[in-house]
Design an enzyme around this catalytic site. Structure first.
Site, PDB file in Angstrom:
ATOM      1  N   ARG A 174     -10.335   1.496   6.463  1.00 37.08           N
ATOM      2  CA  ARG A 174      -9.908   0.789   5.235  1.00 37.08           C
ATOM      3  C   ARG A 174     -10.978   0.859   4.155  1.00 37.08           C
ATOM      4  NH1 ARG A 174      -5.176  -2.101   6.414  1.00 37.08           N
ATOM      5  NH2 ARG A 174      -5.089  -3.084   8.454  1.00 37.08           N
TER       6      ARG A 174
ATOM      7  N   ASP B  71       0.816  -1.211   0.000  1.00 36.21           N
ATOM      8  CA  ASP B  71       0.000   0.000   0.000  1.00 36.21           C
ATOM      9  C   ASP B  71       0.852   1.265   0.000  1.00 36.21           C
ATOM     10  OD1 ASP B  71       0.875  -0.424   2.609  1.00 36.21           O
ATOM     11  OD2 ASP B  71      -1.094  -0.282   3.537  1.00 36.21           O
TER      12      ASP B  71
ATOM     13  N   ASP C 274       6.828   3.927   3.419  1.00 38.64           N
ATOM     14  CA  ASP C 274       7.040   4.979   4.418  1.00 38.64           C
ATOM     15  C   ASP C 274       8.506   4.952   4.848  1.00 38.64           C
ATOM     16  OD1 ASP C 274       6.496   6.943   6.311  1.00 38.64           O
ATOM     17  OD2 ASP C 274       5.748   5.532   7.791  1.00 38.64           O
TER      18      ASP C 274
ATOM     19  N   ASP D 154      -5.238   1.810   6.788  1.00 38.45           N
ATOM     20  CA  ASP D 154      -5.944   1.930   8.067  1.00 38.45           C
ATOM     21  C   ASP D 154      -5.227   2.834   9.055  1.00 38.45           C
ATOM     22  OD1 ASP D 154      -3.732   0.059   8.597  1.00 38.45           O
ATOM     23  OD2 ASP D 154      -4.694  -0.188  10.543  1.00 38.45           O
TER      24      ASP D 154
HETATM   25  P1  IMP Z   1       7.247   1.143   6.287  1.00 41.31           P
HETATM   26  O1  IMP Z   1       7.680  -0.216   6.754  1.00 41.31           O
HETATM   27  O2  IMP Z   1       7.513   2.215   7.309  1.00 41.31           O
HETATM   28  O3  IMP Z   1       7.699   1.532   4.904  1.00 41.31           O
HETATM   29  O4  IMP Z   1       5.682   1.150   6.281  1.00 41.31           O
HETATM   30  C1  IMP Z   1       4.945   0.389   5.505  1.00 41.31           C
HETATM   31  C2  IMP Z   1       3.653   0.030   6.186  1.00 41.31           C
HETATM   32  O5  IMP Z   1       3.289   0.978   7.208  1.00 41.31           O
HETATM   33  C3  IMP Z   1       2.554   0.106   5.172  1.00 41.31           C
HETATM   34  O6  IMP Z   1       2.384  -1.129   4.535  1.00 41.31           O
HETATM   35  C4  IMP Z   1       1.365   0.515   6.014  1.00 41.31           C
HETATM   36  O7  IMP Z   1       0.734  -0.630   6.550  1.00 41.31           O
HETATM   37  C5  IMP Z   1       1.930   1.321   7.144  1.00 41.31           C
HETATM   38  N1  IMP Z   1       1.811   2.771   6.901  1.00 41.31           N
HETATM   39  C6  IMP Z   1       2.816   3.651   6.671  1.00 41.31           C
HETATM   40  N2  IMP Z   1       2.347   4.888   6.481  1.00 41.31           N
HETATM   41  C7  IMP Z   1       1.000   4.804   6.567  1.00 41.31           C
HETATM   42  C8  IMP Z   1      -0.066   5.773   6.437  1.00 41.31           C
HETATM   43  O8  IMP Z   1       0.113   6.976   6.181  1.00 41.31           O
HETATM   44  N3  IMP Z   1      -1.324   5.270   6.608  1.00 41.31           N
HETATM   45  C9  IMP Z   1      -1.583   3.961   6.886  1.00 41.31           C
HETATM   46  N4  IMP Z   1      -0.630   3.034   7.000  1.00 41.31           N
HETATM   47  C10 IMP Z   1       0.663   3.452   6.848  1.00 41.31           C
HETATM   48 MG    MG Z   2       0.407  -2.448   5.451  1.00 44.55          MG
END
Ligand code: IMP
Ligand code: MG
Length: 182
Positions: free
Chosen positions: A164, A99, A102, A158
């Site tokens: 969602r 999705d 981040d 979410d």
């Molecule tokens: P990362 O591991 O920090 O890159 O984050 C990835 C996961 O964090 C995504 O698959 C989402 O489930 C969650 N996530 C990161 N940012 C958001 C946001 O703005 N809204 C909702 N979920 C987020």
């Molecule tokens: Mg996720």
């Protein structure tokens, strides 16, 4: 639920228009090859289902359930795989679908895990990519939308398992996100 949204970033027509373009690109890139799609649940559910219906290639679909948030708006950095067995992607052309990119922890952990099984190729597609410094650099081949570093919900995404089912992607009101971090 609608009142918790500060502003809408992408409504349904905008999402579908962008997915048309993305699917055309993916279809051209894989041209007649058989794709193995690995969807990261639950956030990519709406995205993967709308995207795959636009890709007229032979493909198979596996899902991985990954948690890194533990119900909060900030990642813990620790990525937990919720299943004991992993799809056998040896010699396959793998496309990971998530999705939002981040910090990069989730996608890096999934890439590492799947690389161990020696796929023929591996690419990644994300619905959203936040413009920010990542904790872990990770290659992403297809991005539907780049967004600012804000917490967004809807269309699969979410906040503490809610929102969602919103049909659009919107920025969650800051005070709601801040309230969870106390
Ligand atoms: P990362 O591991 O920090 O890159 O984050 C990835 C996961 O964090 C995504 O698959 C989402 O489930 C969650 N996530 C990161 N940012 C958001 C946001 O703005 N809204 C909702 N979920 C987020
Ligand atoms: Mg996720």
């Amino acid at each position: 639920m609608q009142g918790d949204i500060e502003r809408v970033l992408f409504d349904q027509p905008a999402i579908h228009k962008r997915l048309d373009e993305m699917a055309t690109q993916i279809t051209a890139d894989y041209c007649e090859r058989e794709l193995t799609v690995i969807a990261l649940l639950a956030g990519s559910l709406m995205f993967v289902s709308d995207l795959l219906r636009r890709i007229p290639l032979p493909l198979n679909l596996d899902c991985l359930s990954v948690v890194s948030y533990h119900g909060k708006a900030q990642t813990s950095g620790e990525v937990i795989f919720k299943q004991d067995s992993f799809p056998d992607v040896a010699d396959r052309d793998v496309l990971i679908v998530d999705d939002v990119l981040d910090t990069g922890h989730t996608l890096s952990a999934v890439r590492e895990k799947l690389e161990g099984v020696k796929p023929r190729s591996m690419r990644a597609a994300v619905l959203l990519s936040k413009k920010k410094q990542r904790a872990r650099e990770v290659d992403v081949d297809y991005v539907a939308f780049e967004i600012e570093d804000e917490f967004v919900v809807g269309y699969g995404l979410d906040f503490m398992e809610r929102y969602r089912n919103l049909p659009y992607i919107g920025v969650l009101r800051k005070e709601l996100v801040a309230g969870s971090q106390k």
